[in-house]
Motif scaffolding. Structure first.
Motif, short mmCIF file in Angstrom:
data_model
loop_
_atom_site.label_atom_id
_atom_site.label_comp_id
_atom_site.label_asym_id
_atom_site.label_seq_id
_atom_site.Cartn_x
_atom_site.Cartn_y
_atom_site.Cartn_z
N PRO A 1 65.42 77.35 29.27
CA PRO A 1 66.34 76.55 30.09
C PRO A 1 66.47 77.12 31.51
CG PRO A 1 67.25 76.83 27.89
CD PRO A 1 66.01 77.69 27.95
N ALA A 2 66.45 78.45 31.64
CA ALA A 2 66.56 79.05 32.98
C ALA A 2 65.38 78.65 33.85
CB ALA A 2 66.66 80.58 32.86
N GLN A 3 64.19 78.64 33.25
CA GLN A 3 63.00 78.24 34.03
C GLN A 3 63.08 76.76 34.42
OE1 GLN A 3 60.06 79.78 31.18
NE2 GLN A 3 59.11 80.83 32.91
N MET A 4 63.54 75.92 33.49
CA MET A 4 63.66 74.50 33.83
C MET A 4 64.71 74.31 34.92
SD MET A 4 62.62 71.41 33.57
CE MET A 4 61.64 71.05 32.10
N HIS A 5 65.79 75.06 34.84
CA HIS A 5 66.83 74.95 35.87
C HIS A 5 66.27 75.35 37.23
CE1 HIS A 5 70.53 76.18 38.09
NE2 HIS A 5 70.92 75.03 37.61
N THR A 6 65.48 76.43 37.26
CA THR A 6 64.86 76.87 38.51
C THR A 6 63.89 75.81 39.03
OG1 THR A 6 65.05 79.17 37.84
CG2 THR A 6 63.42 78.69 39.55
N ALA A 7 63.09 75.25 38.13
CA ALA A 7 62.11 74.23 38.52
C ALA A 7 62.80 72.99 39.09
CB ALA A 7 61.25 73.85 37.32
N LEU A 8 63.84 72.53 38.40
CA LEU A 8 64.52 71.32 38.85
C LEU A 8 65.26 71.58 40.16
CD1 LEU A 8 65.93 69.93 35.47
CD2 LEU A 8 63.90 69.17 36.73
N THR A 9 65.80 72.79 40.32
CA THR A 9 66.49 73.14 41.56
C THR A 9 65.51 73.15 42.73
OG1 THR A 9 68.07 74.47 40.31
CG2 THR A 9 67.93 74.90 42.68
N LYS A 10 64.30 73.64 42.47
CA LYS A 10 63.26 73.66 43.50
C LYS A 10 62.91 72.22 43.92
CE LYS A 10 59.93 76.86 43.04
NZ LYS A 10 58.62 77.47 42.64
N LEU A 11 62.75 71.34 42.94
CA LEU A 11 62.43 69.94 43.25
C LEU A 11 63.61 69.28 43.97
CD1 LEU A 11 60.69 68.96 39.89
CD2 LEU A 11 59.58 69.26 42.12
N ALA A 12 64.82 69.66 43.58
CA ALA A 12 66.01 69.03 44.15
C ALA A 12 66.20 69.36 45.63
CB ALA A 12 67.25 69.45 43.36
N ARG A 13 65.52 70.40 46.10
CA ARG A 13 65.63 70.76 47.52
C ARG A 13 64.76 69.89 48.42
NH1 ARG A 13 66.05 76.41 45.78
NH2 ARG A 13 63.80 76.65 45.98
N LEU A 14 63.89 69.08 47.83
CA LEU A 14 63.07 68.17 48.64
C LEU A 14 63.98 67.11 49.27
CD1 LEU A 14 60.12 67.74 46.11
CD2 LEU A 14 60.09 69.07 48.24
N PRO A 15 63.53 66.48 50.37
CA PRO A 15 64.37 65.45 51.00
C PRO A 15 64.75 64.35 50.02
CG PRO A 15 62.50 66.01 52.41
CD PRO A 15 62.27 66.71 51.11
N GLY A 16 65.96 63.83 50.16
CA GLY A 16 66.48 62.81 49.24
C GLY A 16 65.62 61.57 49.13
#
Ligand code: ZN
Ligand code: FE
Length: 256
Positions: A145-160
């Motif tokens: 779950p920590a890795q998925m959270h990191t991955a999704l957070t990284k994607l979430a930083r892309l422009p909206g």
């Protein structure tokens, strides 16, 4: 510059082989099978210039070898021996110009669904394979779950406005789950109607946008009080950390 278009070539039950087209050139992302891609290329009289792979699963790379027999093109993919057909291994931060296209892609490493999963970001788009889905996320086959959270957070930083091209048409079932998690989210009800109307016409619900995912995807909303409360209630104990909330949501979804 000629217009860039992206087509959803379907494979198997619910896979999308996202096919970029500029002029007579085409590049495909995650061709799990070759036949539908070859049929599309022939029908549109297109020349394949590249293959991109986000991760090693057969439903994403199974068509590589047959496509290469027809078109000896570079194959971009992660450092993973489980995809022997990859010719251009790429990692976090690598950039490359898509052959035959005037666009540049940057690579993000987003391990969790598999340990070498990557995403391709460019031209206002992200191809995220089985990591981020519309209103959901991939299963944790080789990650935490920590890795998925990191991955999704990284994607979430892309422009909206970034268009999100996922590997599967899972949107409607994901929305059903999200509505149970976050019943008070009005945009989810609206999204369910829109998605259901599209599916009734057999049209894709994708691409989504990152802004829309941030408003509706429970796996990107683990810090929201309502999401944490629902996850805690289902788990039977108080979950305060976003990573624990994500882990509980993922387990809940597995049996939903
Ligand atoms: Zn997969
Ligand atoms: Fe898949």
């Amino acid at each position: 510059m000629t217009d860039l278009n992206v087509y959803p070539v379907r494979a198997f039950q619910d896979n999308y082989v996202w096919t970029l087209r500029q002029g007579n050139n085409a590049a495909v992302v995650d061709p799990g099978e070759a036949a539908p891609v070859l049929a599309f290329l022939h029908a549109q009289k297109l020349n394949l210039t590249a293959i991109l792979n986000t991760h090693h699963h057969a439903d994403h790379v199974g068509g590589n070898a047959e496509l290469l027999e027809h078109y000896p093109v570079p194959v971009y993919g992660p450092y993973d021996d489980r995809i022997p057909t990859v010719s251009e291994r790429v990692r976090e931060g690598d950039k490359f110009t898509l052959p035959g296209f005037g666009i540049e892609f940057e690579v993000l490493e987003i391990p969790a669904h598999t340990r070498t999963h990557i995403a391709f970001v460019g031209a206002g788009m992200v191809f995220c394979g089985d990591t981020l889905f519309a209103c959901g996320c991939g299963r944790l086959f080789e990650g935490t779950p920590a890795q998925m959270h990191t991955a999704l957070t990284k994607l979430a930083r892309l422009p909206g406005a970034t268009r999100v091209y996922c590997g599967h048409e899972y949107t409607l079932s994901n929305i059903k789950f999200a509505r149970v998690v976050e019943a008070g989210n009005a945009e989810l009800a609206q999204w369910e109607q829109t998605a259901a109307a599209l599916r009734a016409k057999d049209e894709p619900t994708l691409p989504s946008t990152l802004a829309q995912e941030l408003r509706t995807n429970p796996f990107l909303r683990c810090s929201e009080a309502a999401v944490a409360a629902a996850a805690s209630k289902h788990a039977g104990h108080e979950l305060s950390e976003p990573v624990s909330v994500l882990g509980a949501l993922r387990e809940w979804k597995n049996s939903f």
